[in-house]
Write a protein that holds these residues in place. Sequence first.
Motif, PDB file in Angstrom:
ATOM      1  N   THR A 173     -62.361  13.453 -10.153  1.00  0.00           N
ATOM      2  CA  THR A 173     -62.038  13.102 -11.538  1.00  0.00           C
ATOM      3  C   THR A 173     -63.228  13.377 -12.453  1.00  0.00           C
ATOM      4  OG1 THR A 173     -60.495  11.423 -10.739  1.00  0.00           O
ATOM      5  CG2 THR A 173     -61.194  11.245 -13.039  1.00  0.00           C
ATOM      6  N   GLU A 187     -63.409  17.084 -13.103  1.00  0.00           N
ATOM      7  CA  GLU A 187     -62.350  17.490 -14.030  1.00  0.00           C
ATOM      8  C   GLU A 187     -62.677  17.069 -15.465  1.00  0.00           C
ATOM      9  OE1 GLU A 187     -59.468  19.381 -13.797  1.00  0.00           O
ATOM     10  OE2 GLU A 187     -60.406  19.934 -11.901  1.00  0.00           O
ATOM     11  N   ARG A 203     -58.061  11.224 -21.841  1.00  0.00           N
ATOM     12  CA  ARG A 203     -56.957  10.413 -21.326  1.00  0.00           C
ATOM     13  C   ARG A 203     -55.964  11.263 -20.529  1.00  0.00           C
ATOM     14  NH1 ARG A 203     -60.362   6.879 -22.899  1.00  0.00           N
ATOM     15  NH2 ARG A 203     -59.673   5.008 -24.003  1.00  0.00           N
ATOM     16  N   ALA A 204     -55.753  12.520 -20.954  1.00  0.00           N
ATOM     17  CA  ALA A 204     -54.849  13.409 -20.206  1.00  0.00           C
ATOM     18  C   ALA A 204     -55.406  13.711 -18.826  1.00  0.00           C
ATOM     19  CB  ALA A 204     -54.631  14.703 -20.991  1.00  0.00           C
ATOM     20  N   VAL A 205     -56.711  13.920 -18.729  1.00  0.00           N
ATOM     21  CA  VAL A 205     -57.331  14.154 -17.412  1.00  0.00           C
ATOM     22  C   VAL A 205     -57.173  12.911 -16.552  1.00  0.00           C
ATOM     23  CG1 VAL A 205     -59.513  14.547 -16.181  1.00  0.00           C
ATOM     24  CG2 VAL A 205     -58.972  15.906 -18.210  1.00  0.00           C
ATOM     25  N   ALA A 246     -54.879  10.590 -16.741  1.00  0.00           N
ATOM     26  CA  ALA A 246     -53.475  10.449 -16.363  1.00  0.00           C
ATOM     27  C   ALA A 246     -53.122  11.413 -15.230  1.00  0.00           C
ATOM     28  CB  ALA A 246     -52.570  10.694 -17.560  1.00  0.00           C
ATOM     29  N   ARG A 247     -53.589  12.633 -15.329  1.00  0.00           N
ATOM     30  CA  ARG A 247     -53.299  13.637 -14.303  1.00  0.00           C
ATOM     31  C   ARG A 247     -53.942  13.291 -12.967  1.00  0.00           C
ATOM     32  NH1 ARG A 247     -55.668  17.771 -16.451  1.00  0.00           N
ATOM     33  NH2 ARG A 247     -57.286  18.149 -14.942  1.00  0.00           N
ATOM     34  N   MET A 248     -55.174  12.807 -13.008  1.00  0.00           N
ATOM     35  CA  MET A 248     -55.935  12.582 -11.784  1.00  0.00           C
ATOM     36  C   MET A 248     -55.643  11.232 -11.136  1.00  0.00           C
ATOM     37  SD  MET A 248     -57.625  15.385 -11.402  1.00  0.00           S
ATOM     38  CE  MET A 248     -58.735  14.924 -10.080  1.00  0.00           C
ATOM     39  N   THR A 276     -52.795   9.063 -11.652  1.00  0.00           N
ATOM     40  CA  THR A 276     -51.430   8.544 -11.458  1.00  0.00           C
ATOM     41  C   THR A 276     -50.781   9.238 -10.278  1.00  0.00           C
ATOM     42  OG1 THR A 276     -50.530  10.113 -13.055  1.00  0.00           O
ATOM     43  CG2 THR A 276     -51.092   7.927 -13.877  1.00  0.00           C
ATOM     44  N   ASP A 277     -50.004   8.504  -9.568  1.00  0.00           N
ATOM     45  CA  ASP A 277     -49.277   9.054  -8.409  1.00  0.00           C
ATOM     46  C   ASP A 277     -48.094   9.852  -8.899  1.00  0.00           C
ATOM     47  OD1 ASP A 277     -49.763   5.992  -6.561  1.00  0.00           O
ATOM     48  OD2 ASP A 277     -51.014   7.781  -6.620  1.00  0.00           O
TER      49      ASP A 277
END
Length: 130
Positions: A23, A26, A120-122, A124-126, A128-129
């Motif tokens: 994370t 990223e 926040r998008a990174v 959320a992507r990294m 969340t399942d």
Amino acid sequence: MAQQAEQALAEQWRDILALHARTQCELDRALHGHGLCASDFEVLDVLAGCRTPKGTPSYRVQEISERVHLSQSALSRLIARLEKEGLVERGMCSEDRRGVKVCLTAKGRALHGEVLPVQRAVLARMLTDG
């Protein structure tokens, strides 16, 4: 049985560390185009979230260090760099003349607002399942 439980804990810990490292990489990659790294953003985000009843919202350096995972010297260097870039300002603490307070500048607040959705998008992507 106890050894299996200990091994499971150790593996869980390694999974957490690996997720953190992925994370962080990223975030660094996504924020690089905005002239920031993940640690820079964390300090801006902490300062942007500061709420005070009066005056300019600011935190003492010690308060920032309690919220970000950097050594005191690394945090001081980071704040100095952000100040040089015009994103934060440092000033004397009125309650304790030995203390230093840090606040966002208008430029820092604008950059934080621009980059917040990217960060926040990174996350959320990294994180969340699915």
